[in-house]
Write a protein that holds these residues in place. Structure first.
Motif, mmCIF file in Angstrom:
data_model
loop_
_atom_site.group_PDB
_atom_site.id
_atom_site.type_symbol
_atom_site.label_atom_id
_atom_site.label_comp_id
_atom_site.label_asym_id
_atom_site.label_seq_id
_atom_site.Cartn_x
_atom_site.Cartn_y
_atom_site.Cartn_z
ATOM 1 N N ASN A 49 1.217 5.778 -3.176
ATOM 2 C CA ASN A 49 1.915 6.060 -4.428
ATOM 3 C C ASN A 49 3.202 6.850 -4.174
ATOM 4 N N SER A 55 6.903 5.784 -5.250
ATOM 5 C CA SER A 55 7.657 6.648 -6.136
ATOM 6 C C SER A 55 9.014 7.007 -5.532
ATOM 7 N N VAL A 74 9.985 8.368 -11.555
ATOM 8 C CA VAL A 74 8.972 8.528 -10.511
ATOM 9 C C VAL A 74 7.667 7.926 -11.019
ATOM 10 N N ILE A 75 6.762 7.618 -10.096
ATOM 11 C CA ILE A 75 5.456 7.094 -10.495
ATOM 12 C C ILE A 75 4.438 8.202 -10.302
ATOM 13 N N ARG A 76 3.828 8.608 -11.377
ATOM 14 C CA ARG A 76 2.825 9.668 -11.266
ATOM 15 C C ARG A 76 1.448 9.052 -11.235
#
Lengths: 384, 387
Positions: A141, A145, B174-176
């Motif tokens: 992840n 991101s 962003v990827i949480r």
């Protein structure tokens, strides 16, 4: 101590081992079979974790994100699932151990420059495996991101893709694994398996061998003979220590020749320490044999008394500092931890007497203490 | 005619009962064995459950700071419990190698000179970590935790450089990842280890006890008495298995109600009767394995070693210690015929996950089939040997 009488007892014991064909075979075959079986079977690497994906977004971005997991060798893709409710039976039935849920508007959020959320459900039944899995998911992840952010910065500030990537990851961590550069599970395991096997096979052989005389009544011959306590115990133990020393050599050869583990330390030091260690574990068997009356009880008590510390309190799976405070105390009470340091030091680290003399002294003290207790417990005039 | 059948069945059952009682008496009258069993089901489970962890915590970390800046101190400060324990700082890298050699350090983190300056100027920099690779999985975990810490630290520093503070993080793409752990939300080892020890204890006893009961008769010669009695081989074997199943189920209750539930507060989500039924099935399957071993051995010394040869691989390769997915294919296939593999799925499924028959029927069916085959094989061997 009369050496001729010691020899006579040892000779008689050796004959007995030799003539019981199954016992003899097991004494030599059991350690080697265990070594091979566990060496290949106990692969600690968490790989091919079965997982499923719920994709509510069904966009290019969500598919991209999913492919980071599908393509990873750590995960084994079991298929897309329509919704969260379908995940429950899959997790309960052990068909998957991780599920990734990508909510709707995932792509929309990212394109608009907003944070997007995903959800990971992990089966926590085996906590250690859950922790490792969490780490994998987190790493994948974080990479995804960072890439999103780099693209965004490149667009916003007009940076080149490379400098944008450097911007979002200004500090890199350079990891070097000492003693085992490739972090091979087999190389790490092989020396510890030697410890595990030498911890429980010698005492088992000894305990059963001595109790056999008690159970069959042939020990009365000893009670009535001129053989002294010390002579009997020494003579009785010599063949078992001998068998175990042969096993030390066989197991070390399997570790280096079959498993390809390196041996970096000093051979004489390792050999001397190993002889001391099998003398020590043989003495554990002796002590058990003096406390119990039946061979069945001897087997059970020895297995629990030796296998538990060898697996849980030796640093076999986890380094000692990761145990709870009580666990650390227990680890220091058993000889397994000290010998683990010696095998790991000799095979992987290439350290010797200079670093490991404390371990050697402890093992020596342990052996002497066990033999002394055994000497005082053994009586030629048993009560009842 | 029908009366004759009924009385024959009654006689058969009476013999079964008498012999089962004989086995139970024999077991109870061996005090060492009795004490050992109680220890295995209570003390041993307590000890393991309370002190053993398979997770990496408090990895001993030593640091070498060549920068001595706010940034380097800030980074060190982030290596915190539960994952890391900052054990101290070293002046010279050689000192760190000595600590690693002695096993007193798990990892050594080095920050190069000019670290803060590079960070402020937005230039890429790197920190070095040396990890003890003699523990392969903990080594990998330590590196992965460290990677996460350094990555977050770097990202925050980068965003600060771009004029984006943590408060405005919502406004960057962003990827949480929100991680949720099911069935054991806090990943407590005290929920996993006691059950794992219980299953192992059941495995050891269910193979060894029936095997020893049979070999003891052989060694003492009392088997001759059984052979001349009007008993079939099945009638000789079944009482031993029944008695030992009863003994083990009593032991399971002891550990469930004195240790696992009250002390460790393991939440039982599924049905306990189902767990008992599956356990009885499992004990039966293993008893067949024990009886088979008993036909190979002539005395108790042999059966001790033989059962160990069977029990140790079953336990160590069951998937409790290491993931079955990581085994070589031929071994993974081998674990499918091991009753323990199916029993683990069913036991954890019932106890922690609250799964019922509707999900576990396949594991239970597999357990039943494997058990039936092993048991039939054991009886067949015994019948040939006694006949």
């Amino acid at each position: 101590m009369n050496l001729r009488r010691v020899h006579a007892v040892a000779h008689k014991e050796w004959r007995e081992v030799l003539r019981d064909r199954l016992f003899f075979t097991l004494a030599f075959v059991l350690p080697a079979v265990f070594m091979l079986l566990f060496g290949y079977g106990l692969s600690l690497d968490v790989e091919n974790v079965p997982f499923a994906i719920v994709d509510h977004d069904r966009s290019a971005a969500s598919r991209d994100y999913a492919y980071r997991f599908i393509g990873s060798r750590y995960f084994d893709f079991q298929g897309y699932v329509p919704d969260e409710r379908a995940l429950d039976p899959l997790l309960k039935d052990n068909r998957i151990r991780v599920a990734i849920v990508i909510p709707a508007r995932f792509e929309e959020n990212l394109l608009a420059g907003r944070a997007a959320q995903v959800q990971t459900l992990i089966d926590g039944t085996l906590p250690a495996r859950a922790a490792t899995t969490k780490g994998y998911v987190g790493a994948i992840n974080a990479a995804a991101s960072r890439e999103q952010l780099a693209e965004y910065l490149a667009r916003q500030r007009g940076l080149s893709p490379k400098s944008a990537r450097d911007r979002v990851e200004p500090v890199r961590l350079e990891v070097r694994y000492l003693y085992n550069q490739s972090l091979s599970s087999l190389h790490s395991l092989a020396p510890k398996l030697i410890m595990l096997i030498l911890m429980f096979v010698p005492p088992l052989l000894t305990a059963v061998g001595v109790v056999r005389e008690k159970e069959s009544g042939s020990i009365y011959n000893i009670y009535a003979s001129t053989v002294s306590r010390g002579e009997f115990l020494t003579g009785k133990l010599v063949p078992y220590v001998g068998i175990s020393v042969v096993n030390v050599l066989v197991l070390s050869l399997i570790a280096t020749q079959v498993f390809g583990a390196p041996f970096k330390g000093s051979l004489p030091f390792f050999f001397a320490a190993s002889v001391l260690f099998v003398a020590c574990t043989t003495a554990i068997g002796l002590l058990v044999s003096l406390l119990v009356r039946t061979q069945l009880a001897a087997t059970l008590v020895t297995v629990i008394l030796t296998l538990v510390p060898a697996l849980d309190y030796s640093g076999f799976f986890m380094p000692i500092p990761s145990l709870s405070p009580e666990g650390q105390i227990e680890a220091h009470l058993f000889p397994a931890m000290y010998y683990t340091n010696i095998v790991v030091g000799s095979f992987l680290k290439g350290v010797g007497l200079q670093t490991l003399w404390v371990e050697l002294v402890v093992l020596f003290g342990y052996t002497v203490a066990l033999f002394s207790v055994g000497y005082f417990l053994f009586s030629k005039r048993p009560r009842a | 005619m029908s009366k004759g059948i009924i009385s024959a069945v009654m006689a058969w059952l009476r013999r079964l009962r008498v012999l089962t009682i004989k086995e139970l008496l024999q077991f109870v009258r061996d005090p060492v064995l009795l004490l050992f069993m109680i220890w295995l089901f209570t003390g041993n489970i307590y000890m393991q459950g309370s002190s053993v962890s398979m997770q990496l915590t408090s990895a001993s970390l030593w640091t070498h700071d060549a920068d001595k800046s706010t940034a380097s101190r800030e980074l060190f400060y982030r290596f915190r419990p539960p994952y890391f324990r900052h054990d101290g700082e070293i002046v010279h890298p050689k000192e760190g190698l000595r600590l690693l050699d002695e096993g007193r350090a798990m990892a050594l983190l080095e920050i190069p000179p000019g670290f803060e300056e590079a960070l402020l100027r937005g230039e890429p920099t790197a920190v070095q970590m040396q990890v003890d690779g003699t523990h392969s999985v903990p080594g990998l975990l330590a590196a992965s935790y460290a990677g996460r810490i350094v990555g977050e630290f770097g990202l925050e520093a980068a965003l600060a450089n771009e004029g984006l503070t943590a408060a405005r993080l919502e406004s960057v793409p962003v990827i949480r990842d929100e991680q949720r752990v099911w069935f054991n939300p806090n990943q407590k080892d005290t929920w996993f280890m006691p059950i794992s020890e219980l299953l192992e204890g059941i495995t050891i006893l269910s193979i060894l006890l029936p095997a020893a009961a049979l070999v003891r008769e052989k060694e003492r010669g009392t088997i001759e008495q059984l052979l001349v009695a009007p008993l079939s081989p099945l009638q000789i074997m079944l009482p031993k298995v029944l008695a030992m199943t009863a003994v083990i189920l009593v032991g399971v209750s002891l550990s469930l109600f004195t240790v696992i539930l009250p002390v460790f507060k393991v939440p039982v989500k599924g049905s306990l009767p189902l767990f008992y039924a599956v356990t009885a099935l499992y004990v039966f399957a293993n008893a067949g394995l024990g009886l088979f071993a008993a036909t190979l051995a002539r005395n108790l010394a042999q059966i001790g070693l033989l059962s160990l040869l069977i029990v140790a691989p079953i336990i160590l390769l069951s998937g409790l210690w290491t993931p079955p997915e990581a085994m070589p294919a031929w071994l993974r296939l081998g674990t499918l015929v091991s009753p323990l593999r199916h029993y683990i799925d069913a036991a954890y499924g019932i106890l922690l996950k609250g799964a019922g028959l509707e999900l576990l029927w396949d594991s239970i069916l597999a357990l039943g089939m494997v058990g039936w085959m092993i048991f039939a094989f054991g009886v067949w061997r015994l019948r040939r040997q006694l006949g």
